[in-house]
Write a protein that holds these residues in place. Structure first.
Motif, mmCIF file in Angstrom:
data_model
loop_
_atom_site.group_PDB
_atom_site.id
_atom_site.type_symbol
_atom_site.label_atom_id
_atom_site.label_comp_id
_atom_site.label_asym_id
_atom_site.label_seq_id
_atom_site.Cartn_x
_atom_site.Cartn_y
_atom_site.Cartn_z
ATOM 1 N N ALA A 34 43.300 22.409 73.187
ATOM 2 C CA ALA A 34 44.576 23.010 73.568
ATOM 3 C C ALA A 34 45.740 22.462 72.757
ATOM 4 O O ALA A 34 46.748 23.135 72.578
ATOM 5 N N PRO A 36 50.621 23.404 70.017
ATOM 6 C CA PRO A 36 49.791 24.178 70.953
ATOM 7 C C PRO A 36 50.101 25.675 70.930
ATOM 8 O O PRO A 36 49.196 26.508 70.968
ATOM 9 N N LYS A 37 51.377 26.008 70.833
ATOM 10 C CA LYS A 37 51.745 27.423 70.940
ATOM 11 C C LYS A 37 51.264 28.235 69.743
ATOM 12 O O LYS A 37 51.134 29.452 69.833
ATOM 13 N N VAL A 65 45.774 29.700 71.726
ATOM 14 C CA VAL A 65 44.985 29.372 72.910
ATOM 15 C C VAL A 65 45.858 29.460 74.156
ATOM 16 O O VAL A 65 47.057 29.268 74.088
ATOM 17 N N ALA A 66 45.229 29.814 75.271
ATOM 18 C CA ALA A 66 45.938 29.814 76.547
ATOM 19 C C ALA A 66 45.086 29.036 77.532
ATOM 20 O O ALA A 66 43.872 29.051 77.456
ATOM 21 N N MET A 67 45.764 28.324 78.420
ATOM 22 C CA MET A 67 45.014 27.417 79.295
ATOM 23 C C MET A 67 45.310 27.697 80.759
ATOM 24 O O MET A 67 46.427 28.018 81.132
ATOM 25 N N PHE A 99 45.066 25.793 84.386
ATOM 26 C CA PHE A 99 44.922 24.430 84.899
ATOM 27 C C PHE A 99 44.325 24.424 86.300
ATOM 28 O O PHE A 99 44.442 25.393 87.054
ATOM 29 N N LEU A 129 51.929 26.477 87.912
ATOM 30 C CA LEU A 129 52.904 27.569 87.778
ATOM 31 C C LEU A 129 54.304 26.978 87.815
ATOM 32 O O LEU A 129 54.501 25.869 88.287
ATOM 33 N N ASN A 134 56.774 33.918 85.608
ATOM 34 C CA ASN A 134 55.692 33.015 85.229
ATOM 35 C C ASN A 134 54.792 33.653 84.181
ATOM 36 O O ASN A 134 54.424 33.032 83.195
ATOM 37 N N MET A 150 56.711 34.377 80.681
ATOM 38 C CA MET A 150 57.367 33.289 79.937
ATOM 39 C C MET A 150 56.957 33.211 78.463
ATOM 40 O O MET A 150 57.816 33.190 77.577
ATOM 41 N N ALA A 151 55.655 33.198 78.220
ATOM 42 C CA ALA A 151 55.210 33.031 76.824
ATOM 43 C C ALA A 151 55.708 34.174 75.954
ATOM 44 O O ALA A 151 56.136 33.967 74.819
ATOM 45 N N LEU A 185 59.337 33.818 75.174
ATOM 46 C CA LEU A 185 59.565 32.793 74.153
ATOM 47 C C LEU A 185 59.171 33.291 72.768
ATOM 48 O O LEU A 185 59.693 32.838 71.765
ATOM 49 N N ARG A 235 48.860 34.665 83.592
ATOM 50 C CA ARG A 235 49.774 34.082 82.612
ATOM 51 C C ARG A 235 49.051 33.843 81.289
ATOM 52 O O ARG A 235 49.628 33.990 80.206
ATOM 53 N N ARG A 257 49.193 36.789 77.234
ATOM 54 C CA ARG A 257 49.457 36.317 75.874
ATOM 55 C C ARG A 257 48.453 36.859 74.872
ATOM 56 O O ARG A 257 48.597 36.633 73.676
ATOM 57 N N LEU A 306 41.140 28.633 77.676
ATOM 58 C CA LEU A 306 40.660 27.325 78.092
ATOM 59 C C LEU A 306 40.858 27.212 79.602
ATOM 60 O O LEU A 306 41.926 27.533 80.125
ATOM 61 N N GLU A 357 51.310 18.854 84.605
ATOM 62 C CA GLU A 357 50.687 20.089 84.123
ATOM 63 C C GLU A 357 51.702 21.218 83.964
ATOM 64 O O GLU A 357 51.522 22.089 83.114
ATOM 65 N N ILE A 358 52.744 21.206 84.776
ATOM 66 C CA ILE A 358 53.744 22.269 84.647
ATOM 67 C C ILE A 358 54.398 22.187 83.270
ATOM 68 O O ILE A 358 54.588 23.189 82.588
ATOM 69 N N ALA A 384 51.889 23.296 80.712
ATOM 70 C CA ALA A 384 51.792 24.756 80.687
ATOM 71 C C ALA A 384 52.963 25.328 79.897
ATOM 72 O O ALA A 384 52.803 26.272 79.117
ATOM 73 N N ARG A 400 54.521 23.879 77.513
ATOM 74 C CA ARG A 400 54.282 23.633 76.090
ATOM 75 C C ARG A 400 53.318 24.662 75.519
ATOM 76 O O ARG A 400 53.500 25.162 74.412
ATOM 77 N N MET A 401 52.283 24.980 76.296
ATOM 78 C CA MET A 401 51.322 25.983 75.836
ATOM 79 C C MET A 401 52.013 27.337 75.713
ATOM 80 O O MET A 401 51.678 28.141 74.857
ATOM 81 N N ASP A 402 52.965 27.590 76.621
ATOM 82 C CA ASP A 402 53.693 28.856 76.571
ATOM 83 C C ASP A 402 54.625 28.923 75.374
ATOM 84 O O ASP A 402 55.134 29.992 75.053
ATOM 85 N N GLY A 403 54.899 27.777 74.773
ATOM 86 C CA GLY A 403 55.697 27.792 73.556
ATOM 87 C C GLY A 403 57.061 27.138 73.660
ATOM 88 O O GLY A 403 57.898 27.331 72.788
ATOM 89 N N MET A 404 57.288 26.370 74.710
ATOM 90 C CA MET A 404 58.587 25.706 74.799
ATOM 91 C C MET A 404 58.556 24.389 74.031
ATOM 92 O O MET A 404 57.545 23.699 73.996
ATOM 93 N N ARG A 413 63.667 22.324 75.492
ATOM 94 C CA ARG A 413 63.623 23.522 76.330
ATOM 95 C C ARG A 413 62.905 23.225 77.648
ATOM 96 O O ARG A 413 63.326 23.654 78.723
#
Ligand SMILES: Nc1ncnc2c1ncn2[C@@H]1O[C@H](COP(=O)(O)OP(=O)(O)OP(=O)(O)O)[C@@H](O)[C@H]1O
Ligand SMILES: [Mg+2]
Lengths: 361, 274
Positions: free
Chosen positions: A50, A72-73, A77-79, A81, A86, A95, A98-99, A102, A146, A150, A156, B166-167, B170, B172-176, B180
């Protein structure tokens, strides 16, 4: 084509090696499950893919590109948890969106994609709610949604179902299966629940102490465990193990003789001791046909009804064996009966190294 | 059966509330007494005669009290904003960004705040004089920010540590990016921690005495505690004026506390459950 390749990947925290030398190729569209006991490095491996954990050794390739130092972005990959993770202060819609926001995707496009995904997951009516106002299963669906919106190259999952109750877990497991069939996205799924692993996986990777012990289809790891660890870990209840030694007449026996096997289906000429493994479901109680099996007289010490099945705690001399039988008219505590250990179902291990002996030689 | 422990609990709460409120109650009662009543022996518990003269007097004769209160408010507000901005960024870096030696830095920060403020006076005074910061709001705000920042860093860092990591992952994975995440995830989720920390810092600043005394030498720039304690008395300490002024000066704090009380309790007990 999104193939994920782990080349001798390792992670150490100072002197502690959480993951050592993992080599793995996850094929395009494959559903790969990382399975292993707590602390074996499953999450760490996943988090290195990730990008949430730095890689201290080896190379990570996603779609042929080296990703060790990629944000990571940008890994595609999307994860999902374990505890959903959330954003508590944002609505379900936000929620999931968001991606895309961004990535500066147009608002109308976001609306469309979130809408489609929500519909697919049955979340449409909850889009305006905050996560706190959802049930556990709904929250996990949002977390999955979520990841889906993407349209990642790789999914993951880190124990995504372990916070749900047993019934919901089964339901969500099936949904995940359907989802994978539909989307066909390369997925890596971490769990320590072997039922999840067996049912979801195209291939299972069994890890122990930071190392990969075996990689194979659910069938392969069940039928041909490479060592005692895998043999004991896969299957529930766990495989029976019996230590055998060879006496002067070339007969294999338990240390104080209560269980003897005149001949074994493998070349034992150079061995003095070995460990026999047989799964509870492979022990035959009151056999009709004794061909290709060793038979013994056993006493039932305990019987437990599980529903469809029952577990029998058997004693053959001083050897304890667990057997799994059908839940109808099964022998009960105190019964004396005949059992058969089918030769074809036996596994043999080196008692020192734990490695399985190849039966063909 | 349910009643007994409940009763004990309430008794305990009542006692502790009384103990902590007694000085304030005494203060309020004093402000409602005449001079003779204040010095009466045995002491008066109920003002006799009951009078509002002190309040009328102070409003008519000492309009500077309102200036003191205003000064305290400006300094308190500025200090709160500064400490929250810097304290939250430092606290986040120390608790979440995986800095090496973060623990040692935290201890060091705490150690700095162990100096008594008085020991800072000589260096602060000289440097403030040099840079023209004496008798300015920004001067005292800087001094107070320095004084209370360690507390804010600790308080906020421990609050951030209670957020599920984890929030942020998440996000970071979303791209922040880090900033941010801090702005649009961490701050909104740490709201109670910010309110609690901010309020306590505000109160600290409001009550801080030695630095306010030395760095604000002009009467028009004095803060409430300094101004009130310097009320001139002809023969004796003017207790009736001081207690009345103090009651007036704590009203804003009580009001703010009442407004934010829900968040304060949430912030102070963060991580206590779950
Ligand atoms: N920050 C860290 N510092 C030191 N050791 C760590 C750190 N994080 C994880 N470890 C160690 O790395 C090993 C692997 O951890 P990991 O979280 O990958 O286990 P896991 O297989 O996911 O277990 P579980 O099923 O309990 O989630 C563990 O022994 C753990 O103690
Ligand atoms: Mg884990």
């Amino acid at each position: 084509m999104t193939e994920v390749k782990l080349k001798s990947i390792g992670k150490s925290y100072g002197a502690v090696a959480a993951v050592q030398q993992v080599d793995l190729t996850i094929k395009d569209g494959e559903f790969l499950v990382l399975l292993g006991p707590s602390g074996c490095g499953k999450s760490t491996t996943l988090r290195m893919i990730a990008g949430l954990e730095s890689i201290t050794a080896g190379d990570l390739l996603i779609g042929g590109k080296r990703m060790n130092d990629v944000d990571p972005k940008n890994r595609g990959v999307a994860m999902v948890f374990q505890n959903y993770a959330l954003y508590p202060h944002k609505s379900v819609f936000d929620n999931m969106a968001m991606a895309l926001k961004l990535q500066k995707v147009a608002a109308s496009e976001i609306e469309k994609r979130v809408g489609t995904t929500a519909e697919m997951l049955g979340l449409t009516e909850y889009l305006g709610r905050k996560p706190a106002a959802l049930s556990g299963g709904q929250r996990q669906r949002v977390a999955i949604g979520r990841a889906i919106v993407r349209t990642p190259d790789v999914f993951l999952f880190d124990e995504p179902l372990s916070n749900l109750d047993a019934k919901l877990r089964v339901k969500m497991r099936m949904e995940l299966q359907e989802l994978h069939d539909r989307l066909g996205v390369t997925s890596v799924y971490v769990t320590h629940d072997q039922v999840e692993a067996m049912t979801l996986a195209d291939r299972i990777v069994i890890m122990n102490k930071g190392l990969v012990t075996q990689v194979g289809t659910p069938r392969e790891v069940y039928d041909h465990p490479v060592d005692e660890f895998v043999a004991g870990f896969i299957g529930s209840p766990a495989m029976n193990f019996i230590d055998l030694v060879r006496n002067d007449n070339g007969i294999w026996k338990t240390a104080c003789c209560s269980l003897a096997l005149p001949s074994l289906p493998l070349d034992t000429s150079r061995l003095l001791s070995l460990r026999l493994g047989i799964r509870p479901e492979h022990i035959v109680v009151n056999p009709d046909d004794e061909k290709g099996a060793f038979t013994y007289q056993a006493t039932v010490k305990l019987d437990e009804l599980l529903g469809a099945d029952a577990l029998l705690n058997l004693k053959v001399g001083d050897v304890s064996l667990l057997a799994r039988v059908g839940g109808m008219d099964y022998p009960v505590k105190g019964d004396v009966l005949k059992i058969a250990l089918p030769e074809a179902r036996m596994h043999f291990f080196n008692p020192e190294t734990g490695l399985a002996y190849d039966r063909t030689h | 059966m349910q009643l007994r422990p409940r009763f004990g609990l309430y008794a305990l709460v009542t006692v502790s509330v009384l103990v902590s409120f007694l000085p304030i109650i005494w203060l309020i009662l004093t402000s409602l007494k005449t001079t003779a009543g204040i010095y009466a022996w045995p002491p008066q518990y109920i003002p006799d005669p009951f009078t509002l003269d002190n309040y009328i007097n102070i409003i008519q004769n000492s309009p500077e009290l309102l200036i003191y209160v205003w000064n305290s408010f400006v300094v308190g507000f500025g200090t709160t904003v500064f400490t929250l901005v810097f304290g939250s960024m430092a606290g986040y870096a120390l608790s979440r960004l995986g800095m090496r030696r973060a623990g040692i830095l935290m201890i060091f920060i705490l150690a700095v705040s162990m100096f008594p403020p008085v020991s800072l006076i000589p260096s602060l005074f000289q440097n403030f004089l040099q840079f023209g910061l004496l008798n300015t709001y920004i001067g005292l705000i800087i001094a107070h920010t320095g004084l209370f920042l360690p507390f804010a860093v600790w308080m906020l860092a421990s609050y951030f540590a209670t957020l599920p990591v984890e929030i942020e992952e998440a996000a970071r994975m979303d791209g922040m990016g880090t900033f941010r995440i801090f702005r649009s995830i961490v701050i909104p989720l740490s709201w109670p921690g910010f309110v609690a920390t901010g309020l306590i810092v505000f109160i600290f600043s409001w009550n801080e005495f030695p630095l306010a005394l030395v760095l604000m030498t002009e009467n028009a720039m004095r803060t409430a505690p300094v101004g009130i304690s310097l009320y001139p008395g002809e023969y004796a300490f003017p207790w009736e004026t001081i207690s009345t002024a103090t009651v007036i000066a704590i009203i804003p704090i009580l009001m703010i506390t009442a407004i934010f009380q829900k968040q304060i309790v949430g912030g102070l007990t963060a991580g206590a459950s779950k």
